[in-house]
Write an enzyme that holds these catalytic residues in place. Structure first.
Site, PDB file in Angstrom:
ATOM      1  N   SER A 249       0.843  -1.194   0.000  1.00 60.03           N
ATOM      2  CA  SER A 249       0.000   0.000   0.000  1.00 60.03           C
ATOM      3  C   SER A 249       0.878   1.242   0.000  1.00 60.03           C
ATOM      4  O   SER A 249       2.101   1.154   0.076  1.00 60.03           O
ATOM      5  CB  SER A 249      -0.901   0.007   1.231  1.00 60.03           C
ATOM      6  OG  SER A 249      -0.133   0.342   2.372  1.00 60.03           O
ATOM      7  N   LYS A 250       0.195   2.383  -0.032  1.00 58.08           N
ATOM      8  CA  LYS A 250       0.918   3.667  -0.040  1.00 58.08           C
ATOM      9  C   LYS A 250       1.889   3.756   1.129  1.00 58.08           C
ATOM     10  O   LYS A 250       2.929   4.391   1.031  1.00 58.08           O
ATOM     11  CB  LYS A 250      -0.086   4.821   0.040  1.00 58.08           C
ATOM     12  CG  LYS A 250      -0.811   5.072  -1.272  1.00 58.08           C
ATOM     13  CD  LYS A 250      -0.764   6.565  -1.625  1.00 58.08           C
ATOM     14  CE  LYS A 250      -1.242   6.822  -3.037  1.00 58.08           C
ATOM     15  NZ  LYS A 250      -2.697   6.668  -3.170  1.00 58.08           N
ATOM     16  N   ARG A 251       1.520   3.122   2.243  1.00 60.27           N
ATOM     17  CA  ARG A 251       2.379   3.195   3.428  1.00 60.27           C
ATOM     18  C   ARG A 251       3.740   2.548   3.192  1.00 60.27           C
ATOM     19  O   ARG A 251       4.694   2.794   3.905  1.00 60.27           O
ATOM     20  CB  ARG A 251       1.684   2.548   4.630  1.00 60.27           C
ATOM     21  CG  ARG A 251       0.959   3.572   5.492  1.00 60.27           C
ATOM     22  CD  ARG A 251       0.059   2.920   6.492  1.00 60.27           C
ATOM     23  NE  ARG A 251      -1.108   2.353   5.821  1.00 60.27           N
ATOM     24  CZ  ARG A 251      -1.592   1.146   6.043  1.00 60.27           C
ATOM     25  NH1 ARG A 251      -1.015   0.372   6.904  1.00 60.27           N
ATOM     26  NH2 ARG A 251      -2.660   0.720   5.388  1.00 60.27           N
ATOM     27  N   GLY A 253       5.568   3.194   0.882  1.00 58.02           N
ATOM     28  CA  GLY A 253       6.390   4.156   0.143  1.00 58.02           C
ATOM     29  C   GLY A 253       6.024   4.133  -1.317  1.00 58.02           C
ATOM     30  O   GLY A 253       4.853   4.228  -1.661  1.00 58.02           O
TER      31      GLY A 253
END
Ligand code: GLU
Length: 481
Positions: A249-251, A253
């Site tokens: 996911s976006k988390r 990076g």
């Protein structure tokens, strides 16, 4: 039958690695089958869709080499078609108007929760009489359109990756909304509905997408049946996971293709990595593939069911393989934008041969194109910063005489070549009666400001062409005081 597959990204963000990987599998399958690969932009969500994301998606697919045969087809241009098809289902009695308010639905879900049941629509407006409908309308209520889903239905398909899949109608959350409410008539069509209408119209034979769409597939099969059209084959590909085994996911990076590009991954390496992300070639020792080579070998039998872990080390390794084997002219072309971005001063045309020498020197040490900014800084800037080790080296007994000797030899040399640099090194070693190691180490420290780096003689020749060697030798003599 001609195989027709599609990639259908929503332009609500930049091209995501997961979407790109799905595009890769679609492309490989289409090419293997000599079929067609179609691009559809699913932009019915007006608020979240933006043209710059569409552009990013088109650019990303093109950059990766995933050329499409038809499209892009924009869903936003087909709203009338969807509305007509909603009307068809209303006319057939397979869909109906639901007038429930948000508050009523909220209350219904709260009651279900209190009874320990999963939230679902309880089909309460499925059989409204014309009088009841008229009453709601007089009240000023707006209606969504719901498609009937029978709880008793069993939905079965033979998935190309996951084999037999069985879903129960009762697990699909009740009659599903296919179009939002509108002042009059039929509002914005929803994802599952528009997809089926499009896939039918575009004569899609195989729907290949991430396994997060499995529940949608069950619903979509019911819609194909409602339209009495053939049902395509389905392949649900494993998700991309981070190293901890959770969905990437976006988390985590970087997740969009343009970010990977910016970081200095080359398209061929990134595509190669995505090919191996969930698919294993018949010869498991082969790791380097072009898209065309993989297309020859591709089949869904060799697509794994388990999630595919995203492995940066593997991607870096593949990228370095591509960079190390690239013709220097191509490498130089790719590096120029990074050097420009770093603010280095050069003329891409008149300095071309010098730039190629820099590229060829650092090429074998590159993992990502971006590494070139640090690695080649010393060739572009005038004075270097000396590291602690370099200063220590320059302070060694005899280092100054060595550097003086090289400066004098440089003044005498008419032209500097690989042979003449070797000659100078030999001559200074002898003349000053020192070890060759002292000459080499002092020269490296003086020219590059560091004790480690690319080939010393080549670095020297590159610096010499910009008259930086003399400058650095003088700088080094001042640094050691
Ligand atoms: N717009 C959907 C997505 O981006 C497409 C899914 C599909 O392929 O049907 O996830």
């Amino acid at each position: 039958m001609t195989v027709r597959v599609r990639i259908a990204p929503s332009p609500t963000g930049n091209l995501h690695i997961g979407t790109a990987r799905t595009a890769v599998f679609n492309w490989l399958f289409a090419r293997h089958q000599r079929g067609q690969f179609i691009l559809r932009i699913e932009d019915t969500d007006e608020e979240r869709s933006h043209p710059e994301y569409t552009q990013n998606i088109l650019d990303g697919l093109s950059w990766l080499g995933l050329n499409w045969d038809e499209g892009p087809i924009f869903q936003s241009k087909r709203l009338d078609v969807y509305k007509q098809k909603v009307q068809t289902l209303l006319d057939k009695g397979l869909a109906y108007r639901c007038y429930s308010t948000e508050a009523e639905l909220e209350e219904m879900r709260a009651a279900q929760k209190a009874r320990g049941e999963a939230p679902r629509y309880d089909n309460r407006h499925r059989n409204l009489t014309p009088e009841q409908q008229a009453a709601f309308e007089t009240e000023g209520r707006r209606s969504v359109i719901r498609f009937k889903i029978e709880d008793e239905r069993e939905i079965v398909w033979n998935d190309m990756v996951r084999d037999q899949m069985v879903w129960r109608g009762s697990d699909l959350g009740g009659d599903m909304v296919i179009a939002r409410a509108a002042e009059n008539g039929i509002g914005q069509p929803l994802y599952n509905f528009a997809v089926v209408v499009d896939d039918i119209d575009m004569k899609i034979t195989h729907v290949i997408r991430g396994e997060d769409h499995i529940a949608n597939t069950a619903k979509q099969i019911l819609l194909y049946e409602a339209f009495s059209t053939p049902i395509p084959e389905f392949a649900h590909t494993p998700l991309i996971l981070n190293m901890e085994g959770r969905k990437l996911s976006k988390r985590d990076g970087v997740t969009s293709i343009s970010d990977f590009k910016q970081m200095g991954f080359v398209a061929a390496a990134l595509v190669n990595y995505m090919i191996l992300l969930g698919w294993s070639p018949p010869d498991s020792t082969q790791e380097i593939f072009t898209l065309e080579e993989a297309a020859q070998l591709f089949s869904f039998e060799r697509v794994n069911r388990a999630g595919a872990k995203f492995d940066w080390a593997k991607l870096d390794w593949l990228n370095s393989q591509y960079l190390h084997n690239m013709p220097v002219a191509k490498l130089t072309d790719l590096l120029i934008p990074y050097w420009q971005e770093a603010g280095y001063e050069f003329d891409p045309v008149s300095d071309r041969s010098w730039l190629e020498q820099v590229a060829s020197l650092i090429g074998p040490s590159l993992t990502r194109l971006q590494d070139a900014i640090e690695m080649s800084r010393l060739f572009f800037i005038k004075s270097v910063d000396y590291s602690k080790d370099a200063i220590e080296q320059l302070s060694q007994a005899g280092a100054d005489t060595v550097l003086q000797g090289i400066l004098t030899a440089l003044d005498d040399a008419t032209q500097l070549t690989e042979a003449s640099t070797q000659e100078i090194i030999k001559q200074v070693t002898k003349e000053k009666n020192v070890k060759k190691g002292l000459v080499m180490r002092s020269l490296r420290a003086a020219l590059t400001g560091d004790m480690h780096g690319p080939d010393l003689v080549q670095s020297w020749l590159i610096l010499h062409q910009r008259d930086l060697d003399r400058h650095r030798l003088q700088q080094a003599l001042r640094v050691r005081g």
